[in-house]
Design an enzyme around this catalytic site. Structure first.
Site, short mmCIF file in Angstrom:
data_model
loop_
_atom_site.label_atom_id
_atom_site.label_comp_id
_atom_site.label_asym_id
_atom_site.label_seq_id
_atom_site.Cartn_x
_atom_site.Cartn_y
_atom_site.Cartn_z
N LYS A 68 0.84 -1.20 0.00
CA LYS A 68 0.00 0.00 0.00
C LYS A 68 0.87 1.25 0.00
O LYS A 68 0.61 2.20 -0.74
CB LYS A 68 -0.93 -0.02 1.22
N GLN B 83 -4.69 -1.71 9.66
CA GLN B 83 -4.59 -3.02 9.01
C GLN B 83 -5.20 -4.10 9.91
O GLN B 83 -4.91 -4.17 11.10
CB GLN B 83 -3.11 -3.34 8.72
N ASP C 27 -10.92 2.85 4.26
CA ASP C 27 -11.27 1.43 4.17
C ASP C 27 -12.78 1.23 4.07
O ASP C 27 -13.23 0.14 3.72
CB ASP C 27 -10.77 0.70 5.42
N1 GUN Z 1 -7.01 -7.01 5.99
C1 GUN Z 1 -7.41 -7.73 4.91
N2 GUN Z 1 -8.01 -6.92 4.01
C2 GUN Z 1 -7.98 -5.68 4.52
C3 GUN Z 1 -8.43 -4.42 4.05
O1 GUN Z 1 -9.00 -4.26 2.98
N3 GUN Z 1 -8.20 -3.37 4.88
C4 GUN Z 1 -7.60 -3.50 6.08
N4 GUN Z 1 -7.43 -2.43 6.83
N5 GUN Z 1 -7.16 -4.66 6.55
C5 GUN Z 1 -7.35 -5.74 5.76
#
Ligand code: GUN
Length: 305
Positions: free
Chosen positions: A53, A97, A120
């Site tokens: 990311k 995350q 998110d």
């Molecule tokens: N863990 C797995 N997929 C995601 C996501 O799309 N966002 C976040 N913050 N954590 C994740």
């Protein structure tokens, strides 16, 4: 009939390309977008996602702040970080995350994120906006899948869509987005009776359960479009040979690295039966990150107004 492979990486690159000008315009007006990523603990998959990311952001000119805390962090520790980022005018987007370590109350953390910085789309305000059909941040994976279907010319309206998996991150928002686009939607899950029969009704099958190769020949209607959200690491030789017996490239990869990736759908069955499908890797994954970038740019634009 041989299935069309949907090139998620190419579509994601196209989306990122379209964001470049918007990032440049924000930078020229004074400040590039800034994404804060909070990582708690040392889960290797999470660390890898966070790196991807940050790197994707850097390539577009999006600034990133990484906040990393040890696995023993408490709910209060994480809440304090989130509150600091909410209050920081330089931060446009906040991503915590997941998964968080078990002692951290994820619900309290997600509710603490400023809904205007919730790139998110996990805050209940944004979940509610999705349900009500109001504007708001959409969860990145389902939003990426919709973008991919649209850009691939795959129709959604009126189609029978079956979403396998009911997670808050993928399954539920995916079903709501498909419904918004006029699909007839079924959500199947671990307690669904005769899963294969339910899946075989799908013109559009979305697999998001996290079980390697769970959906096979008996789950796929000939000609269906199959979207595979799963990303499972195979480390057992017997499993790799079961799924990839006829794929020398994958077998070689396993010999080299001791592992390979597989989705939730049997790779041989999907190629034989589907009209189009997303590969693993290189299907849905790149779209998730592209949509995170899109949400971050949108958050920055809205905050500058
Ligand atoms: N863990 C797995 N997929 C995601 C996501 O799309 N966002 C976040 N913050 N954590 C994740």
């Amino acid at each position: 009939m041989s299935a069309r492979k949907i090139d998620g990486a190419a579509i994601a690159a196209e989306i990122r390309g379209e964001l470049k000008d918007r990032v440049a315009a924000l930078a020229a007006a004074g400040r590039a977008p800034c994404l804060a990523v909070v990582l708690v603990g040392d889960n290797p998959a999470s660390a890898l996602y966070v790196r991807s990311k940050v790197r994707a952001g850097a390539e577009l000119g999006i600034r990133s702040i990484e906040v990393i805390r040890p696995v023993a962090a408490t709910t209060e520790d994480v809440l304090e970080i989130v509150c600091g980022l909410n209050a920081d005018p330089a931060v446009d987007g906040i991503l915590v995350q997941l998964p968080l370590p078990p002692q951290v109350d994820a619900q309290r953390v997600l509710v603490a994120v400023d809904p205007g910085k919730d790139v998110d789309g996990f805050h209940p305000i944004n979940v509610g906006n999705l349900v009500a059909g109001r504007p708001g941040f959409l969860p990145c994976t389902p939003a990426g899948i919709m973008a991919m279907l649209q850009r691939s010319g795959i129709p959604v309206a009126g189609q029978n869509a079956v979403v396998v998996g009911r997670s808050d991150i993928v399954g539920k928002p995916m079903a709501l987005l498909l419904l918004r686009h006029d699909a007839t939607v079924t959500i199947a899950h671990s307690r669904t009776r005769d899963l294969a029969a339910v899946c075989r009704r799908a013109d559009l099958l979305v697999a998001a359960v996290g079980r390697p190769g769970l959906l096979g020949r008996e789950h796929i209607k000939p000609g269906a479009v199959v979207v595979d959200v799963g990303s499972n690491k195979l480390t057992e030789r017997a499993e790799v040979e079961r799924f990839f017996a006829a794929d020398p490239r994958r077998l070689a990869e396993f010999e080299r690295r001791g592992s390979t990736w597989i989705g939730d759908v049997d790779p041989v069955a999907v190629r034989e039966l589907a009209s189009a499908f997303t590969p693993v890797p290189g299907g849905v994954g790149p779209l998730t990150i592209a949509m995170l970038m899109a949400n971050t740019v949108a958050a920055a634009e809205l905050r500058r107004r």
